[in-house]
Design a protein around this motif. Sequence first.
Motif, PDB file in Angstrom:
ATOM      1  N   ARG A 275       0.856  -1.185   0.000  1.00 46.82           N
ATOM      2  CA  ARG A 275       0.000   0.000   0.000  1.00 46.82           C
ATOM      3  C   ARG A 275       0.893   1.236   0.000  1.00 46.82           C
ATOM      4  O   ARG A 275       2.117   1.137   0.114  1.00 46.82           O
ATOM      5  N   GLU A 352     -10.668   1.732  -4.074  1.00 48.92           N
ATOM      6  CA  GLU A 352      -9.333   2.239  -3.764  1.00 48.92           C
ATOM      7  C   GLU A 352      -8.930   3.361  -4.715  1.00 48.92           C
ATOM      8  O   GLU A 352      -8.188   4.264  -4.338  1.00 48.92           O
ATOM      9  N   ASP A 356      -7.068   6.701  -3.510  1.00 44.68           N
ATOM     10  CA  ASP A 356      -5.734   6.941  -4.069  1.00 44.68           C
ATOM     11  C   ASP A 356      -5.655   8.338  -4.679  1.00 44.68           C
ATOM     12  O   ASP A 356      -4.676   9.064  -4.477  1.00 44.68           O
ATOM     13  N   ARG A 396      -9.749  -1.683   5.596  1.00 44.49           N
ATOM     14  CA  ARG A 396      -9.388  -1.499   4.181  1.00 44.49           C
ATOM     15  C   ARG A 396      -8.932  -0.075   3.889  1.00 44.49           C
ATOM     16  O   ARG A 396      -7.979   0.140   3.124  1.00 44.49           O
ATOM     17  N   LEU A 397      -9.584   0.902   4.500  1.00 42.85           N
ATOM     18  CA  LEU A 397      -9.318   2.298   4.150  1.00 42.85           C
ATOM     19  C   LEU A 397      -8.289   2.962   5.057  1.00 42.85           C
ATOM     20  O   LEU A 397      -7.860   4.091   4.767  1.00 42.85           O
ATOM     21  N   HIS A 400      -5.009   5.162   3.980  1.00 42.28           N
ATOM     22  CA  HIS A 400      -5.092   6.390   3.208  1.00 42.28           C
ATOM     23  C   HIS A 400      -4.974   7.625   4.101  1.00 42.28           C
ATOM     24  O   HIS A 400      -5.853   7.874   4.943  1.00 42.28           O
TER      25      HIS A 400
END
Length: 797
Positions: A275, A352, A356, A396-397, A400
């Motif tokens: 990631r 994603e 991103d 999952r997030l 970021h």
Amino acid sequence: MLDVTPLTEGWTLRHEGAALPAAVPGCVHTDLLAAGVIPDPFLGRNETEVAWVGRRDWTYGIDVPASSGHERTDLVFDGLDTAAEIRLGGPDNQLLGSVRNMHRSYRFDVTGLQGPLSVRFTSAYAAAEAVRDRLGERPNAYPEPFQYLRKMACSFGWDWGPTLVTAGIWRPVRLEHWSTARIAHVRPLVTVEHGLGRVELAVEVERTRVEAGLTVEARVGGVRASAAVDGTSGVVRLEVPDVELWWPRGYGAQPLYEIELTLSDAHGPLDVWRRRIGFRTVELDTSADDHGTGFTFVVNGERLFARGVNWIPDDVFPSRITRERYRERLARAAGAGVDLVRIWGGGIYESEDFYDACDELGLMVWQDFPFACAAYPEEQPLRGEVEAEARENVVRLMPHPSLVLWNGNNENLWGFRDWGWERRLAGDSWGEGYYLGLLPRVVAELDPTRPYTAGSPWSGSWDHHPNDPAHGTHHSWEVWNRDDYAGYRLQVPRFVAEFGWQAPPAYATLRRALPGETLAPDSPGMLHHQKADDGNGKLERGLARHFPVPQGGFSAGDFDRWHYLTQVNQARAVAAGIEHWRSHWPVCAGTIVWQLNDCWPVTSWAAIDGDGRTKPLYHELRRLYADRLLTLQPRGGGLVLAAVNQAAGAWTPSLVLRRMSVDGAVVAEASVGLSAAARTVAEVRVERELEPVGPKEFLVADADGLRALHFPVPDREVPYPKPEFEVTVAPGSVTVTAHTLVRDLLLQADRLDPGAETDTGLVTLLPGEQVTMGVRGWETPDAATARSALYCVEPTR
């Protein structure tokens, strides 16, 4: 190493014995559209002709090859929409599982299995109505059962969206082949202290053999660290010296660090997780003060006025949204000065690709959990699904850096208090346990580096009304629904998380969406593509407060004028709110315009329409959200000039104030001294002799290329001169030179060519002034055609 076999080719869609080619990812509607079975639901009134699709059951099928030589093969669905039964194998057609949540992924062990795979979708209506019948009715804002199923709520329609209830494999599907162990989850906790970046990676693994010794090794920024896996979990900690901080756009750069984690046994690597992360701190200051309860984002110690937009799913069929489309939409947001995007709770957790792009562009993300405008039951099967999806998506997030806030819901706490829900529920569950219990617990456990708020709007506790402007977040909808937009100036909320004003989409968008129709505000297609309750009535009443409205309203013969004026009114309304609220920083700490985008061609509050064309509001946002803004505000019986300086350096502009008549004469003029320190607002009261008097006068403030205008009466009372101006064209530009006052000049570039666009929105020119507007996509420029696409406010007839 883990091997992946994408399952993208060879799918079929079956219904009542018929088979069609299917695209995966995709949905039933897009497959039927591609096969010519249904008309485009975005055109005309075709939406009603395809309503039957959402009421049917559908089956997707594909042949699955034999497993590889690995010990284990998993069938992985990143997204299934929504209630489905999955079977695989020959004559036994083995049931792998039943699912009922669009917002999570699914994994099935299919080791040794092969043959036909079927994914049978039950109608979302049937699945939702079955839950409603078991748990009882719950109130909501729309007559559709969306709160009984974990599905994108706006699939069932909204006051800007069509009712197109989807089904399908909406995110990628694949086979994963692996041996010994694989990485199941990685939870990165990223913190910063005194220039030292710390990363703690909590790793969960799935194993086929308990006896195997496993290690995990991570690297980031040239630093490496490793740890042993204890059973099914391990923790790797890294310290990265002298990290560069990630900043929201306008405050600094957005450096991103590649992070890689490798799972190995004694024989070598088994799986890899990669990631990008960013180092930054984020806090939400909700402390009490003399004005109430604040709501201020603090990033890397810097207090921010958030310049935001609300985001809805960019297509009612989300599988059609590409990485490039996300990037283009979000780059436009950044280009308008936006630094925060709120992902609204009636939509989805985005892909994603969305996050991103926000990481790279410096756009902070406020993420709603998917709950909106309804009372949601808290019993099973919903409660378990809500917790599962929350746990998956929080993890999952987490990597970021753009993600700065988790928000429990959209308008449900407000709805319980104000919309009659409490009486109707009579003690039944309605979601409070999610927003004040389950979700904050999940966030605190899994992602303690980010703040959580229970809802939008929310005052922080039941001690205050949920939508109290003095406490926490506020949604300002009374103005659009009932008042003139001057009503925005009556309050200084602590944070305005929703407000907006409608306008139709661009002319070329309407022409494409309503082929062959004679356009009028109330023509059949226009009314069908207006989903708001009394939307056209609110538009016309909003116009009537400012502009002359023909007796009996606008007709087909007045359509072009109506179209232009409604777009002007939208831009002016949003400007009235933002200018007022920004001038009250730091009491008000942010505005989030409803809304940036549309999911189809529709009259709505969006700045970018459903075909991706910008409205004048978009260009106005560039002015309103710039680091520096001049605004003239009526206050205390007079006028105040506010210089809003959100830039990093002090601003000492050379201000010139001119009291002018509409015929172009300067009645009075003065130079004013003013200095605004970095991230502050400076004000100066306008002297009485400079204040415009009566309908024939207005005030102009100019400084460093910025301009503010104040007209003391509505346009319908202003005796504007007949606008006179010259038009010249050159490749890539249109230049207008004014001979009179020209108010709110607009070049509608899509009237020159459907593919044309301009870089300029509404411009007011004084006599003798000139503006050059860039134009792209117009291949054969000529002055006469350019003039035909230019509109401005005209004298009252």
